[in-house]
Scaffold this active site. Structure first.
Site, PDB file in Angstrom:
ATOM      1  N   ALA A  66       0.844  -1.191   0.000  1.00 22.43           N
ATOM      2  CA  ALA A  66       0.000   0.000   0.000  1.00 22.43           C
ATOM      3  C   ALA A  66       0.881   1.243   0.000  1.00 22.43           C
ATOM      4  O   ALA A  66       2.067   1.182   0.360  1.00 22.43           O
ATOM      5  CB  ALA A  66      -0.907  -0.002   1.225  1.00 22.43           C
ATOM      6  N   GLY A 112      -0.453  -5.154   1.003  1.00 27.39           N
ATOM      7  CA  GLY A 112      -1.696  -5.070   0.248  1.00 27.39           C
ATOM      8  C   GLY A 112      -1.620  -5.745  -1.105  1.00 27.39           C
ATOM      9  O   GLY A 112      -2.640  -6.174  -1.655  1.00 27.39           O
ATOM     10  N   GLU A 115      -2.286  -9.326  -0.399  1.00 30.18           N
ATOM     11  CA  GLU A 115      -3.702  -9.410  -0.045  1.00 30.18           C
ATOM     12  C   GLU A 115      -4.587  -9.313  -1.285  1.00 30.18           C
ATOM     13  O   GLU A 115      -5.614  -9.997  -1.389  1.00 30.18           O
ATOM     14  CB  GLU A 115      -4.043  -8.317   0.967  1.00 30.18           C
ATOM     15  CG  GLU A 115      -3.422  -8.590   2.335  1.00 30.18           C
ATOM     16  CD  GLU A 115      -3.589  -7.442   3.313  1.00 30.18           C
ATOM     17  OE1 GLU A 115      -4.133  -7.674   4.413  1.00 30.18           O
ATOM     18  OE2 GLU A 115      -3.183  -6.305   2.982  1.00 30.18           O
ATOM     19  N   GLU A 135       3.641  -6.016   7.455  1.00 28.29           N
ATOM     20  CA  GLU A 135       2.998  -4.933   8.197  1.00 28.29           C
ATOM     21  C   GLU A 135       3.470  -4.783   9.636  1.00 28.29           C
ATOM     22  O   GLU A 135       3.567  -3.658  10.156  1.00 28.29           O
ATOM     23  CB  GLU A 135       1.464  -5.124   8.179  1.00 28.29           C
ATOM     24  CG  GLU A 135       0.797  -4.787   6.859  1.00 28.29           C
ATOM     25  CD  GLU A 135       0.768  -5.934   5.870  1.00 28.29           C
ATOM     26  OE1 GLU A 135       0.060  -5.839   4.865  1.00 28.29           O
ATOM     27  OE2 GLU A 135       1.473  -6.955   6.112  1.00 28.29           O
TER      28      GLU A 135
END
Length: 257
Positions: A66, A112, A115, A135
């Site tokens: 992200a 992300g 994900e 993360e």
């Protein structure tokens, strides 16, 4: 529709969506998530599209995570909203899409990015791919489904280790873990994705939609997946695809779905 961060290319019944932020290693920002949502909505409504492939531009990254600078100063409420909206717009949305989605992982798939790949219905990877959920090294946890989908795909123990160590794994390790289905050289990745997509596109789209819903039901709380399968199995008998498929079988010809 014009997009700033993604590229679309359709060949026959297959749509390829390419995240195109190479100078940011295709990191997901708010605008990119919204553009991807719109592209997936449009594709799912287009009956000429039977399969969607999602990949990243360039040779370095599928999606390297992200865009941290967008949320580095968020408070608790803003963080929760960021996660919730991401689930609704993209990650849960893709998982439950009626059109099958293949993630072609062409390099780094981190945070992300992994994900996003896990939200697809299945994944293939290039030999140079590296995957992980880093993360916790930033003082946060995966917020786009990583803590839920990774254990489903590779088991609780391995998922716990990957999340807590923030380590990356290679494409071959990901294949051994069951995270990706195939590993090929990067120049062969999209060819394989398209080959698989073509095989899928020859089958009944209504049956595939029912299969996606039925498989996903097994991972939902307070849902009996067997009951969903029974219901969807029955519904298939009322479709024109069932009539065509069974008729073609009896007539010893290929079905025309």
């Amino acid at each position: 529709m014009k997009y700033n961060n993604i590229l679309l290319g359709q060949e026959g019944k297959i749509l390829t969506i390419t995240i195109n932020r190479p100078n940011k290693l295709n990191a997901l920002n708010k605008e990119t998530i919204e553009e991807l949502h719109k592209a997936f909505v449009t594709a799912d409504e287009d009956k000429s599209i039977r399969v969607i492939i999602i990949t990243g531009s360039g040779t370095k990254a599928f999606v390297a995570g992200a865009d941290i600078k967008e949320f580095a100063h968020f408070d608790e409420s803003q963080g929760a909203t960021l996660s919730k909206k991401g689930h609704e717009l993209l990650f849960d949305f893709i998982e439950n899409l009626s059109t099958p989605v293949i993630a072609a992982i062409n390099g780094f798939a981190l945070g992300g990015g992994l994900e996003l790949a896990m939200a697809a219905h299945f994944r293939i990877a290039s030999t140079n791919a590296k995957m992980g959920l880093p993360e916790v090294s930033l003082g946060v946890i995966p917020g786009y489904g990583g803590t839920q989908r990774l254990p489903q795909l590779i088991g609780k123990g391995r998922a716990m280790e990957l999340i807590m160590t923030a380590n990356m794994i290679t494409a071959e390790q990901a294949k051994d873990y069951g995270l990706v289905n195939h590993v090929v050289e990067q120049e062969e990745l999209l060819d394989l994705a398209e080959k698989l997509a073509k095989k899928i596109s020859h089958n009944s789209s209504t049956a595939i939609t029912a299969a996606i819903e039925s498989v996903n039901a097994n991972f939902k709380n307070n849902v009996d997946g067997f009951e969903v399968e029974i219901s969807n199995f029955g519904k298939c008998f009322g479709t024109s695809d069932f009539k065509e498929g069974t008729t073609a079988f009896l007539e010893k010809r290929r079905p025309n779905f």
